[in-house]
Scaffold this active site. Structure first.
Site, mmCIF file in Angstrom:
data_model
loop_
_atom_site.group_PDB
_atom_site.id
_atom_site.type_symbol
_atom_site.label_atom_id
_atom_site.label_comp_id
_atom_site.label_asym_id
_atom_site.label_seq_id
_atom_site.Cartn_x
_atom_site.Cartn_y
_atom_site.Cartn_z
ATOM 1 N N TYR A 142 0.945 -1.163 0.098
ATOM 2 C CA TYR A 142 -0.073 -0.124 0.129
ATOM 3 C C TYR A 142 0.905 1.385 0.088
ATOM 4 O O TYR A 142 0.454 2.387 -0.424
ATOM 5 C CB TYR A 142 -1.115 0.300 1.329
ATOM 6 C CG TYR A 142 -2.258 -0.727 0.943
ATOM 7 C CD1 TYR A 142 -2.336 -1.877 0.745
ATOM 8 C CD2 TYR A 142 -3.469 0.272 1.195
ATOM 9 C CE1 TYR A 142 -3.547 -2.731 0.593
ATOM 10 C CE2 TYR A 142 -4.624 -0.530 1.329
ATOM 11 C CZ TYR A 142 -4.783 -1.902 0.772
ATOM 12 O OH TYR A 142 -5.968 -2.352 0.708
ATOM 13 N N LYS A 189 2.915 -15.312 2.653
ATOM 14 C CA LYS A 189 3.089 -15.950 1.591
ATOM 15 C C LYS A 189 4.580 -16.260 1.297
ATOM 16 O O LYS A 189 4.979 -15.836 0.494
ATOM 17 C CB LYS A 189 2.527 -15.128 0.256
ATOM 18 C CG LYS A 189 2.626 -15.880 -1.183
ATOM 19 C CD LYS A 189 1.436 -17.185 -1.170
ATOM 20 C CE LYS A 189 1.693 -17.684 -2.647
ATOM 21 N NZ LYS A 189 0.840 -18.924 -2.654
ATOM 22 N N ASP A 221 -3.184 -18.181 0.430
ATOM 23 C CA ASP A 221 -4.213 -18.969 -0.309
ATOM 24 C C ASP A 221 -4.873 -19.946 0.483
ATOM 25 O O ASP A 221 -6.167 -20.065 0.294
ATOM 26 C CB ASP A 221 -3.638 -19.659 -1.816
ATOM 27 C CG ASP A 221 -2.183 -19.993 -1.480
ATOM 28 O OD1 ASP A 221 -1.571 -20.116 -0.342
ATOM 29 O OD2 ASP A 221 -1.629 -20.667 -2.389
ATOM 30 N N ASP A 245 -6.623 -6.803 3.919
ATOM 31 C CA ASP A 245 -7.498 -6.224 3.359
ATOM 32 C C ASP A 245 -8.489 -7.013 2.759
ATOM 33 O O ASP A 245 -9.823 -6.973 2.654
ATOM 34 C CB ASP A 245 -7.012 -5.189 2.361
ATOM 35 C CG ASP A 245 -8.253 -4.478 1.688
ATOM 36 O OD1 ASP A 245 -9.297 -3.919 2.095
ATOM 37 O OD2 ASP A 245 -8.005 -4.382 0.341
ATOM 38 N N ASP A 249 -12.673 -8.847 4.105
ATOM 39 C CA ASP A 249 -13.943 -8.781 3.191
ATOM 40 C C ASP A 249 -14.467 -10.244 3.061
ATOM 41 O O ASP A 249 -15.597 -10.147 3.173
ATOM 42 C CB ASP A 249 -13.680 -8.052 1.827
ATOM 43 C CG ASP A 249 -13.899 -6.545 1.820
ATOM 44 O OD1 ASP A 249 -13.612 -5.860 2.875
ATOM 45 O OD2 ASP A 249 -14.418 -6.073 0.713
#
Ligand code: IPM
Ligand code: MN
Length: 351
Positions: A142, A189, A221, A245, A249
């Site tokens: 970001y 990851k 994942d 983020d 959601d």
């Protein structure tokens, strides 16, 4: 207690949902004898329209001078559909997070019994779901270097994390998990990314100070899959900015509606509270948006910033009561849903 609160309604449904949280805070103030002073500031697309700047200096100054910040939503389709726009509403929120050093974002995921039928997941999978995502908020991709090369035909974004940045957000997660089931899942990851390997290394070392905490490392994942397959297996998820983020959601959907979830963005000084959903421009001004995420964010503010535990609890109880009585906006109630404002009034009256 007297506290000043910066109110940043922002864009889309922001103003409508913020108004409901204010109704609730006013009642809490009266009932528990506190004075909450609300001071309004501009941010986002509306701030661009009025001042040309998504985070006017005045707003930043206001936020630095108050005891806490309550934020609505940010974003406007005008900018989403124009990738070439140089000034964007979201820059306002990102700059505010960075300027106030809000390095940790706390997003509790909780399923209300009465709303289980609204979840896309089967009832048995929802049994015992209660976890918190701790998202690093001012680092990673970001805030890394980004740009274009070769006449704009090549673009890049970069992700950087320092050990110190990882340690401070991990410390928050460790302290939090000690008050819970003492199980942390670190999502990364590390099979691909160097930043993720530094996360693992740093947290493995740090975890030695927390002997009674079990720590699990999970690739993002796989985590995306486990949140749907077995959400009850999580207690605290600790992760970097972008993964947090996306996963929050995803996690919000299992609660039945993204409109339900609150969040706290915490820094050394002033903290910011906001629902995790976006500005939902299609519903702007229609009095249909769910104000519960914002109302519960106000409850988090009372608890985290002001230490007002029983006042925060009174809001959570009122929300639960309203839901149990069958009150809700149309995303959570099919029969006679209430409008945004009516649900706000109802919850306030139940305090
Ligand atoms: C959130 C939002 C923001 C983010 C946007 C509006 C910049 O999606 O708070 O989750 O990506 O952090
Ligand atoms: Mn988001």
């Amino acid at each position: 207690m007297r506290k000043t609160i910066a109110i940043l309604p922002g864009d889309g449904i922001g103003p409508e949902i913020i108004e409901q949280a204010i109704k609730v805070l006013k009642i809490v103030g009266t009932k528990f004898n506190h004075e909450f002073v609300f001071e309004y500031g501009l941010i986002g697309a509306i701030a661009i329209d009025k001042t040309g700047n998504p985070l006017p200096n005045e707003t930043l100054k206001l936020c630095k001078s108050t005891d806490a910040i309550l934020f609505g939503a940010i974003g406007d389709p005008k900018y989403d559909n124009d990738p070439s726009a140089k000034i964007r509403p979201e820059q306002g929120l990102l700059k505010l997070r960075k300027s106030l050093d809000l390095y940790v974002n706390v997003r509790p995921i909780r399923v209300f019994e009465k709303l289980k039928s609204k979840s896309p997941l089967k009832g048995e999978i929802l049994e015992g779901v209660d976890f918190v995502v701790v998202r690093e908020l001012i680092g990673g991709i970001y805030f890394g270097k980004r740009g274009r090369r070769k006449n704009g035909t090549v673009a890049y974004d970069t992700s950087t994390y320092s050990k110190a940045e990882i340690e401070r957000v991990a410390k928050f997660a460790f302290e939090l998990v000690l008050t819970r089931k003492k199980h942390i899942t670190v999502v990364d990851k590390a099979n691909v990314l160097e930043t993720s390997r530094l996360w693992r290394e740093t947290i493995q070392e740090q975890s030695k100070q927390y002997n009674n905490v079990t720590i699990e490392f999970m690739f993002v994942d796989n985590a995306a899959m486990q949140i749907i397959k077995k959400p009850s297996s999580f207690d605290v998820i600790l992760t970097e900015n972008m993964f947090g983020d996306i996963l929050t959601d995803e996690a919000s959907v299992i609660t039945g509606s993204i409109g339900m979830l609150p969040s706290a963005s915490i820094g050394a000084k002033t903290s910011l509270y906001e629902p995790i959903h976006g500005s939902y421009p299609k519903a702007k001004g229609l009095n249909t948006a769910n104000p519960i995420g914002t109302i519960l964010s106000a409850a988090m503010m009372l608890e985290y910033s002001f230490g007002l535990i029983k006042e925060a609890k009174s809001i959570e109880n009122a929300v639960e009561k309203a839901i149990n009585l069958g009150f809700g906006t149309k995303d959570i109630v099919s029969n006679n849903p209430l409008g945004t404002s009516e649900l706000g009034t109802k919850i306030a009256s139940l305090i």
